[in-house]
Design an enzyme around this catalytic site. Structure first.
Site, PDB file in Angstrom:
ATOM      1  CG  HIS A  64      -2.215  -0.331   1.198  1.00  0.00           C
ATOM      2  ND1 HIS A  64      -3.093   0.233   0.314  1.00  0.00           N
ATOM      3  CD2 HIS A  64      -2.922  -1.231   1.901  1.00  0.00           C
ATOM      4  CE1 HIS A  64      -4.287  -0.317   0.493  1.00  0.00           C
ATOM      5  NE2 HIS A  64      -4.199  -1.211   1.441  1.00  0.00           N
ATOM      6  CE1 TYR A 126      -9.151   0.637   3.637  1.00  0.00           C
ATOM      7  CE2 TYR A 126      -7.314   1.091   2.163  1.00  0.00           C
ATOM      8  CZ  TYR A 126      -8.356   0.284   2.555  1.00  0.00           C
ATOM      9  OH  TYR A 126      -8.610  -0.865   1.873  1.00  0.00           O
ATOM     10  CD  GLN A 130      -6.974  -2.466   4.637  1.00  0.00           C
ATOM     11  OE1 GLN A 130      -8.022  -2.426   5.248  1.00  0.00           O
ATOM     12  NE2 GLN A 130      -6.681  -3.466   3.859  1.00  0.00           N
TER      13      GLN A 130
END
Length: 151
Positions: A64, A126, A130
């Site tokens: 990510h 976010y 995660q």
């Protein structure tokens, strides 16, 4: 936190992207011994292209990133560079992986990208969350299962 635009010779820009991509077959090699090495490679390659990593996490089976990419570089062009060069560098540093990934392609072909706009803090949160939820659900299992028939 205020909005920080960047500038070059004749351009002021604010181009931030949320990007996610994974290793081939979503193998959990990222959390094995090479996690730190992959992070270092990705940071070096981004720095070379003047891409700022605002937030990034190496999850057990994907990456990510929240990045700021200069407008002179297209997102798909940058991702081709990042995944292509990092694959070569990963295989150079970790020669034993070439037996698992025979054709020297470490990453899957595609990637996920979305523009961030003005909700940067939401995306950063976010990405952090995660990692926490991934660690809990995955229990950091990095064992790869070998097919007993071919094994």
């Amino acid at each position: 936190m205020g909005i920080k635009a960047q500038s070059s010779a004749h351009t002021t820009w604010l181009c931030k992207y949320h990007i996610a991509f994974s290793p081939k077959y979503r193998r959990k090699v990222i959390f094995n011994n090479i996690r730190a090495s992959i992070g270092e490679i990705l940071r070096d390659l981004c720095k070379y292209k003047d891409v700022e990593i605002i937030e990034g996490r190496l999850m057990p089976d994907y990456v990510h990133m929240l990045v700021s990419i200069p407008p002179k570089i297209g997102v798909s062009s940058f991702m081709g560079y990042l995944k292509g060069k990092s694959s070569l560098m990963i295989f150079d540093r970790h020669a034993n992986l070439k037996y698992k990934f025979g054709n020297r392609k470490f990453w899957v072909e595609g990637f996920y990208v979305t523009t961030v706009g003005l909700n940067e803090a939401t995306i950063q949160n976010y990405i952090r969350e995660q990692e926490k939820s991934g660690l809990i659900s995955d229990k950091l299992s990095s064992k790869e299962y070998i097919d007993s028939v071919k094994g």
